[in-house]
Structures are given as C-alpha cells and as structure tokens.
Design a protein around this motif. Structure first.
Motif, PDB file in Angstrom:
ATOM      1  N   GLY A 221       0.840  -1.201   0.000  1.00 48.02           N
ATOM      2  CA  GLY A 221       0.000   0.000   0.000  1.00 48.02           C
ATOM      3  C   GLY A 221       0.867   1.239   0.000  1.00 48.02           C
ATOM      4  O   GLY A 221       2.078   1.159   0.250  1.00 48.02           O
ATOM      5  N   THR A 222       0.230   2.353  -0.242  1.00 47.50           N
ATOM      6  CA  THR A 222       1.032   3.560  -0.424  1.00 47.50           C
ATOM      7  C   THR A 222       1.067   4.462   0.804  1.00 47.50           C
ATOM      8  O   THR A 222       1.985   5.243   0.955  1.00 47.50           O
ATOM      9  CB  THR A 222       0.475   4.364  -1.609  1.00 47.50           C
ATOM     10  N   GLN A 223       0.046   4.376   1.641  1.00 46.94           N
ATOM     11  CA  GLN A 223       0.011   5.295   2.782  1.00 46.94           C
ATOM     12  C   GLN A 223       0.119   4.544   4.113  1.00 46.94           C
ATOM     13  O   GLN A 223      -0.140   3.347   4.164  1.00 46.94           O
ATOM     14  CB  GLN A 223      -1.293   6.106   2.743  1.00 46.94           C
ATOM     15  N   LEU A 224       0.489   5.314   5.143  1.00 50.91           N
ATOM     16  CA  LEU A 224       0.736   4.711   6.459  1.00 50.91           C
ATOM     17  C   LEU A 224      -0.493   4.012   7.031  1.00 50.91           C
ATOM     18  O   LEU A 224      -1.573   4.586   7.083  1.00 50.91           O
ATOM     19  CB  LEU A 224       1.157   5.817   7.430  1.00 50.91           C
ATOM     20  N   TYR A 323       4.310   6.950   0.065  1.00 45.67           N
ATOM     21  CA  TYR A 323       3.840   8.332  -0.052  1.00 45.67           C
ATOM     22  C   TYR A 323       3.513   8.859   1.335  1.00 45.67           C
ATOM     23  O   TYR A 323       3.044   8.121   2.182  1.00 45.67           O
ATOM     24  CB  TYR A 323       2.535   8.415  -0.863  1.00 45.67           C
ATOM     25  N   TYR A 324       3.664  10.140   1.500  1.00 41.93           N
ATOM     26  CA  TYR A 324       3.230  10.825   2.713  1.00 41.93           C
ATOM     27  C   TYR A 324       3.801  10.232   4.003  1.00 41.93           C
ATOM     28  O   TYR A 324       3.130  10.257   5.040  1.00 41.93           O
ATOM     29  CB  TYR A 324       1.693  10.828   2.809  1.00 41.93           C
ATOM     30  N   CYS A 325       4.962   9.640   3.955  1.00 41.11           N
ATOM     31  CA  CYS A 325       5.574   9.175   5.201  1.00 41.11           C
ATOM     32  C   CYS A 325       6.822  10.011   5.466  1.00 41.11           C
ATOM     33  O   CYS A 325       7.948   9.559   5.243  1.00 41.11           O
ATOM     34  CB  CYS A 325       5.859   7.677   5.155  1.00 41.11           C
ATOM     35  N   SER A 326       6.612  11.266   5.867  1.00 44.02           N
ATOM     36  CA  SER A 326       7.728  12.168   6.157  1.00 44.02           C
ATOM     37  C   SER A 326       7.281  13.135   7.252  1.00 44.02           C
ATOM     38  O   SER A 326       6.085  13.209   7.574  1.00 44.02           O
ATOM     39  CB  SER A 326       8.071  12.969   4.895  1.00 44.02           C
TER      40      SER A 326
END
Ligand SMILES: Nc1ncnc2c1ncn2[C@@H]1O[C@H](COP(=O)(O)OP(=O)(O)OP(=O)(O)O)[C@@H](O)[C@H]1O
Ligand SMILES: [Mn+2]
Length: 546
Positions: A221-224, A323-326
């Motif tokens: 998957g792409t998001q947390l 994505y979006y893991c920062s």
C-alpha cells in the motif's frame, strides 16, 4: 464651622465606603449566580448540537458509553487548529437559553426520526429476502470433521479448501468464540456478514475498546497504516486521521495525490451496509493514545524511530511508506489522542487467499494520459464479451461497486479483490475506501461511466436505490442515523452535513442514469437494463410484500 465641615466630609466618606462595599457585594452576588459557561473556542452550531446529541440514548448507547474518550481532551494540533474534542459537561446545564435548548431538542428529535427510518429500511422486505440454506461449499471457512488427536492440526481453524476446522463446535454462532472469529466463520460466497448480524455490535464494540497489545506497520500500500492486535487475538487495520471532517480536498489535487481519510473508511462501511451489499469489512472509529497504544507497545523499530514531538508539544509519527511518510506529513495526537479508523481484518491470506483484479475502468494515474474507457464510447461492449464479465454476476457486481463509489465520490478504485476459493462466482470485496468523501460540493460523473456505458444493474440494487430516494428511507437521513452509532460520533459527526446532502443528490443522478438507459433500450431494443436477480422469488409471497 470647621467642625461642621469635617463632619460633613466624614459622612460623605462613610457613605462612599458603604456604597463601594454594597456595589462589591452586589457584583460578587451577581457573578456567583451566573452559570459557568465553557471558555472553549466556539464550535460551528451543527457540531455543538451533534455533540450534545451524542449524549442521549440511542441504539448503540452501549458502544458509545464504552468508547468514551479519556477526559481532558485537547487542543492545538500541529497546524495551529484549536478544538475542544469532548466537553464533559453539557453546555446547556445550569442555564442555557431557551433557543439553544430547543435547537438541541430538535436535533434529538431529528436523530430519533432518522433512527426510525433506518430501522424501517432494514425491516423492509428488500433487505430480508428469503434465502435458501447455504451449501457447505459457500462458506469461506468451515468446521473440520473430528479426527484422531494426533492428526489434528495445531491451527485453530483452516480454510474450507484445506479440509475444515479442528473442532466441530466451531461455527459462526457459537457463543464461546471471540466476535472476530465468528465474523470470519460467517463469511460466505455472497457476503461478508449477514443482514442484522447479531455478532456486529460486539465485534465493533471490541475493536473500539479492547486493549491494544500490538501495533505494527502494514506492509504494502502507499500510505501509512498499522495492524493492531487485541488480547483475544483479534486484529484490525488502523488508518489515522489526516484531514478535518469539513475540509474539502483541494481542487488542484489529482485523485491519486489525495490523502486517505479515516472517516471515509468508516462511512463506507455504513453506506455499503445501507445499500444492502455487506462487502466492506466492519470499520469503527477510535481515539488512540499515540504513546501508550502505539509508541510504547510497538515492536516495529522502524515505526518507533519516526515518533517526535511537534513545536506545540503534540506527539507525532509518520512511519515508512511510499507516499506521505515524512515529517511534513506526520500524523499527530492532540497532544496524545489521535482519531483513527479500525477495520476488522479479514482471515489471514494463508487461510483464505484472495485474488486481486484490475478494474477495467481503472484510471490512468497520470496527469496527461487518458484511459481507453475515456475515449471509446463503446468500451463496455468489449468488456461484456470478456471473461469474467461475460458470465454470472460479475458485471452487475462491478456496477454495484461503481454505484457505491459514485455516491461517496471515490475515484481510487484501481483494483478490487475476491476470495480465491469461490472462483469467479462470488461477491467483490469493497476494500480501501480512504479516498472517498473528499469533496461534497462537486460530483464526479466519470465514476459512473461503467453504468452509463454498460446500462446494466441488478434489480435488487435498483429497487433498494429507489427505496433510498423516498422520504421515509431517505439516504442522507439513514446514513446520519447509522453513523451516529459510531463511537467517534461523540467527538464530531463522522460526515459533515454537506457530505450527507451530496448522497441524496448523487443518488438522483444514479437513478436518472438508469432511466436514461431504459429509454435508450426501448428505442433501440438493446440488451435489457435490469438484471433480474429476483426472478426465482417472483412467485413467492416476498413479491407481495414489496
Ligand atoms: N480489512 C482488511 N483485512 C485484511 N486486509 C486488508 C483489509 N483492508 C485492506 N486490506 C489489504 O491491505 C492492502 C492495503 O490496504 P489499502 O488498499 O487500504 O491501503 P492503501 O495504502 O490505500 O493501498 P493502495 O495505495 O495500494 O491503494 C489491500 O490491498 C488489502 O489487500
Ligand atoms: Mn488506496
């Protein structure tokens, strides 16, 4: 003379002292008699009224009372928003204005009437169609016949294709089993759980309240997202809150860059059930303590390393994903409590393998490229001839999914899954609904393209949609009622009113599309629009009840 002057000034001074004391006493008395009003930042009127409402009795009172969030919940998130999550005291207590009280009463009456509508909907014959008993092969998992002790598997349950369960007592209704196991044992070829499932309340109550014993990141998957485990071995898929409920997705953002929303996962479960599909795994809201329930207990070192404290003192983390893991996209508690959705995990892939299917109407996931279906008006006639859409119910199952997606404006349905055991003859799992409910002021007609191009719909779905457009079962009202049973409703309604209003507007578009198909069909005599899945019941008493 001098004496008289002194006497008069003393009298004046004394009177002034008395007047001052009297005024002070009066002030103290008046301020004590004024009720203490909360000093929170004002909430939108709707929000306040709904929070008040959540304290009244309704069907899932037991769930709500158990899921009461910890007191003293918080303020100030990383983006500088201020919000009081739960006011322990009713603002009305001790002296509200009559207007406010009436407003609250109106809201209560409205919710009560919505709950009655929901009950009437679920009691309607279209939701209670007679069903033949389920053949052995139509259960996803089954009881294994008793064998010799030594031959028994060490597993507690096995896939039906592997021969069955260890213990004959194991079936979906057995009281001794944890609700998550009863849920697994109740999955059939045609649905994830039965209508009016007696197991549902306990199942959702447990994932909303049980102690979290483990929290690790879910790979893929792409998001947390995290997998949370409970003391009774149940598990749930956790998705954190990333966006405020009433925030609309930025119009310049492409669908593939949109955030996932925890409330969309929850609302999708409710909407799917209201549509009579029962193909979304049960999902509930929960306030999670990011330190006690994630950081302190995780064995996932990589996840633990991403925790930090934000400039306003909230605890945040971002995990590892594509994505979006920062740090910029971290999810933050307030200062510790984080809203999240928890969806019941499906049986492990080793027991119930699943097959992933690419959607024929998949978007290009590019800013410039168009997909084939966007340029070929006759695209569906090819699909109708292609397996598995050329046989059985696959095409109408797909259209069911399309209708769900259009209603909640989910553009991110690139794939869907089925249970491998059932081959092509089974329902479609409606997983991953996090990108739904992003915009309420705009509908996305392209989501409905498969219905427009194929002009095919199940009769039972079409009849239920028509039912939901009637005032006595109105889709927005029954959704409002259904969502009010979620534990997070106490914090704020799961869907803001404009999202509920959008449902009814979009439902009209779906029904208009079907009508247009029927008119076209009359004109050019093409294939029938309605797929008659109720044909076998035509002569039964069921039809008389419609
Ligand atoms: N309730 C569930 N139980 C078990 N597995 C699940 C459940 N929900 C989702 N999954 C699995 O987890 C995978 C990832 O979940 P999901 O699609 O929600 O995340 P995602 O980050 O949005 O993925 P993607 O970016 O690929 O769309 C899915 O492909 C699905 O197989
Ligand atoms: Mn996704």
């Amino acid at each position: 003379m001098a004496w008289r002057m002194r006497h008069r000034s003393r009298t004046i001074c004394l009177s002034l002292v008395f007047i001052t004391i009297f005024l002070h006493l009066l002030l103290a008395f008046v301020s004590l008699s004024i009720p203490r009003l909360p000093c929170d930042s004002p909430l939108p009127p709707g929000t306040r009224a709904f929070r008040d409402l959540a304290r009244f009795n309704h069907t899932s009172e037991s769930i709500n009372s158990l899921a009461e969030p910890p007191p003293g919940v918080l303020e100030g998130d990383a983006r500088g928003h201020r919000e009081t999550v739960v006011d322990k005291e009713l603002p009305a207590r001790g002296g509200t204005t009559v207007g406010m009280r009436r407003h609250g009463a109106n809201q209560t009456e409205r919710l009560e009437s919505d709950l009655l509508k929901l009950k009437a909907l679920f009691d309607h014959p279209l939701y209670n169609m007679p069903k033949p008993s389920i053949p052995e092969d139509d259960w996803l998992l089954k009881v294994k016949p008793k064998g010799k002790q030594s031959e028994r598997s060490s597993l507690m349950w096995v896939s039906a294709s592997q021969g069955g369960y260890d213990d004959v007592q194991w079936n979906s209704s057995s009281e001794s089993h944890p609700p998550w196991l009863r849920f697994h044992l109740g999955i059939t070829r045609w649905e994830l759980y039965p209508h009016l499932d007696p197991n549902m309340e306990l199942l959702t109550q447990q994932i909303a309240t049980q102690r979290i014993v483990s929290a690790v990141q879910k790979s893929g998957g792409t998001q947390l997202k995290l997998v949370m485990s409970f003391p009774n071995y149940g598990q749930a898929l956790f998705k954190p809150m990333k966006q405020e409920r009433d925030e609309e997705t930025n119009y310049n953002l492409y669908y593939f860059s949109d955030f996932e929303r925890h409330n969309a996962e929850i609302a999708a479960f409710h909407l799917d059930r209201i549509l009579g599909y029962r193909r979304v795994p049960p999902a509930v809201g929960r306030l999670v303590d990011v330190v006690k329930e994630i950081k302190d207990i995780t064995t996932d070192r990589k996840l633990a390393k991403t925790f930090f404290s934000s400039p306003v003192g909230n605890v945040c983390f971002y995990g590892l994903c594509s994505y979006y893991c920062s740090t910029e996209h971290a999810v933050c508690g307030r200062p510790l409590n984080l809203e999240a959705s928890l969806a019941v995990m499906l049986p492990d892939l080793s027991l119930a393998p699943r097959r992933s299917w690419r959607s024929p109407w998949r978007r290009s996931y590019s800013r410039s490229k168009l997909a084939k279906w966007e340029t070929e008006p006759d695209y569906c006639s090819t699909i109708k001839k292609t397996a598995p859409y050329n046989k059985g119910t696959r095409l109408v199952d797909f259209i069911d999914l399309v209708i769900l997606d259009f209603l909640m404006s989910n553009m991110d349905r690139h794939h869907y899954e089925t249970f491998e055991k059932f081959g092509n003859n089974t329902f479609l799992l409606h997983l991953d609904n996090g990108r739904a409910f992003g915009r309420h002021s705009k509908d996305e007609p392209s989501i409905l393209t498969p219905l427009r191009q194929c002009c095919r719909i199940r009769r039972s779905t079409w009849l239920r949609l028509r039912l939901l457009s009637l005032p006595q079962y109105h889709i927005s009202d029954v959704m409002r009622a259904s969502l009010s049973t979620d534990p997070l409703h106490k914090v704020a309604p799961l869907l803001a009113e404009p999202h509920l209003a959008a449902l009814s507007r979009r439902l009209k578009t779906v029904l208009d599309t079907v009508s247009r198909c029927q008119e076209q069909q009359k004109e050019d005599g093409r294939e029938k629009v309605i797929y008659d899945d109720l044909d076998s019941l035509r002569n039964s008493t069921f039809f008389a009840g419609l």
